[in-house]
Enzyme design. Structure first.
Site, PDB file in Angstrom:
ATOM      1  N   LYS A   1      40.939  29.260  33.086  1.00  0.00           N
ATOM      2  CA  LYS A   1      42.012  30.091  32.507  1.00  0.00           C
ATOM      3  C   LYS A   1      41.721  31.538  32.833  1.00  0.00           C
ATOM      4  O   LYS A   1      40.555  31.934  32.962  1.00  0.00           O
ATOM      5  CB  LYS A   1      42.052  29.927  30.984  1.00  0.00           C
TER       6      LYS A   1
ATOM      7  N   ASP B   1      51.324  31.298  32.261  1.00  0.00           N
ATOM      8  CA  ASP B   1      51.080  31.045  30.833  1.00  0.00           C
ATOM      9  C   ASP B   1      51.891  32.130  30.118  1.00  0.00           C
ATOM     10  O   ASP B   1      52.820  32.704  30.719  1.00  0.00           O
ATOM     11  CB  ASP B   1      49.573  31.125  30.512  1.00  0.00           C
TER      12      ASP B   1
END
Ligand code: GLU
Length: 451
Positions: A130, A170
């Site tokens: 991430k 995201d």
């Protein structure tokens, strides 16, 4: 769980807290997994010996870097960027990039940790990662966004690659930002390759990717309900958020015969007792994606709807709740309100939207509770298929991808039932997702020896 195992778990968590001071979101995510994994490995000495959980809870690496850019008034601005590469035992690191003022190392480490289990559950060869920045895209012009994305990629490009690490979108990173970052990667490396997913359809993006997370979460809900001989038909839902995940979840919930009563953003939520129908949803999509406005405008546009400033939608009387906004948006008090109002199912479109205390309330009430790492895996699953299409240099059609998404969500549901069925009619989906997700990564790590 035996008394000695409790002590082992506590010791393990003490170590995690000591090694990650102040990183509350990361500690919360590890805590949620550790309990279930300790139960599972109780009689499996090889996992203990190899310290597998300890290793998964320590990212392979955390890269942090400066992102310098110039705003429209010619001020030089400095932000921090990160990429957390958590684990690549079963495939290249894979996971989104988040641009939001709340982003810090703890948030990205929790997301990369969760992603490792989520990606494993899809059955596709993807590790967990991430990234992101504390850059706040709200109110920025298109050129400011472009300059920021280019600067961010100018550092990130050296850490990623189609067989190394494949970022995606995201919160705060959608098709516009992916386009700017992909363009910059191509400019720097002179390579056209599937290094990002969530790309535009014209340059290697996959059909169904925009819909996949929201639709997938609703399909997961269908699977949970079907397991109890029930369906969405005639049910009401409270949905939080108004981004890509929330809007596609609302679209599918409605299409399957349900009625969506709420949506939200960081200013508050709207409640429409008549239901958010197809036309109203199209209006919200235009508001959020094109006009980039606030959800409060919904209540000015549609009579009968109310805007509740600074509030979350969990007090509305509904059958189902779909938190699709952000982490820790559903706390103990909201969870109690949902259960007291007779809510029968909670399915998470966001990552870790429910606090540990909230999760406890759902477990005690024995309602259907689908955690994000299982329920929202449809998005990254279609990202995995975008990687396959890029590698094959071919695009699959909509129907094929839609069928694959429904099969993938059914497969994830099945895995949760296999490892989470409590034998008395109750499925602990958190336990099922944690154990199934852990097992595949752990077995791969065992095969590699001590590395
Ligand atoms: N950010 C999404 C997630 O939380 C998608 C990641 C991806 O497609 O790689 O799963």
């Amino acid at each position: 769980m035996a008394v000695s195992d409790h002590a082992d778990l506590e010791r393990f968590m003490e170590g995690v807290k000591k090694r990650n001071p102040g990183q509350s979101e990361f500690i919360q995510a590890v805590q949620e997994v550790a309990q279930d994994v300790f139960d599972f490995i109780e009689d499996k000495e090889e996992y203990h010996e190899a310290q597998i959980l300890r290793r998964i809870a320590e990212p392979d690496r955390v890269v942090s870097f400066r992102v310098c850019w110039e705003d429209d008034n010619h001020n030089i601005r400095v932000q921090r960027g990160w990429r957390v590469q958590n684990n690549n035992a079963i495939g290249p690191y894979k996971g989104g990039i988040r641009f939001h003022s709340s982003v810090n190392e703890s948030v990205l480490k929790f997301l990369a940790f969760e992603q490792t289990f989520k990606n494993s559950l899809t059955g596709l060869p993807m590790g967990g990662g991430k990234g992101g920045s504390n850059f706040n895209p709200k109110g920025k012009s298109d050129s400011e966004i472009m300059r920021f994305c280019q600067s961010f990629m100018t550092e990130l490009y050296r850490h990623i690659g189609p067989d190394i690490d494949v970022p995606a979108g995201d919160i705060g990173v959608g098709s516009r930002e992916i386009g700017f970052m992909f363009g910059q990667y191509k400019r720097i490396t002179n390579r056209w390759e599937g290094v990002l997913t969530g790309k535009g359809i014209e340059y290697g993006g996959s059909k169904m990717r925009p819909e996949a997370t929201g639709y997938g979460a609703v399909y997961f809900l269908c699977n949970m309900l079907a397991h109890k001989d029930d369906s969405i038909e005639g049910k009401t839902a409270a949905i939080s958020g108004s981004g890509n995940v929330a809007l596609h979840a609302a679209e599918k919930f409605r299409e399957l015969g349900g009625k969506v009563l709420t949506l939200s953003d960081s200013d508050g939520f709207i409640h429409d007792p008549d239901g958010i129908d197809e036309d109203k949803l199209a209006w919200v999509k235009d508001l959020k994606l094109n006009r980039r406005g606030r959800i409060s405008e919904y209540a000015d546009e549609f009579s009968g709807a109310e805007f509740h400033e600074g509030k979350r939608p969990w007090h509305v009387d509904v059958d189902c709740a779909l938190p699709c906004a952000t982490q820790n948006e559903l706390e103990e008090e909201g969870a109690k309100a949902l259960v007291d109002n007779g809510c029968i199912a909670v399915v998470e479109g966001a990552n870790m939207p429910t606090t540990l205390e909230g999760v406890k309330i759902f477990h005690e009430a024995r309602i259907l509770y689908g955690p994000g790492k299982a329920a929202n895996a449809g998005g990254v699953a279609i990202s995995g298929l975008e990687m396959s299409q890029n590698a094959e240099r071919i695009s699959w059609n909509h129907d094929r991808l839609h069928d694959m998404l429904t099969d993938l969500m059914e497969g994830i549901h099945e895995k949760c039932v296999t490892y989470g069925d409590q034998g008395d009619g109750y499925v602990d989906y958190v336990k099922g997702a944690n154990i199934a997700g852990f097992k595949k990564v752990a077995d791969a790590m065992l095969a590699f020896g001590v590395v």
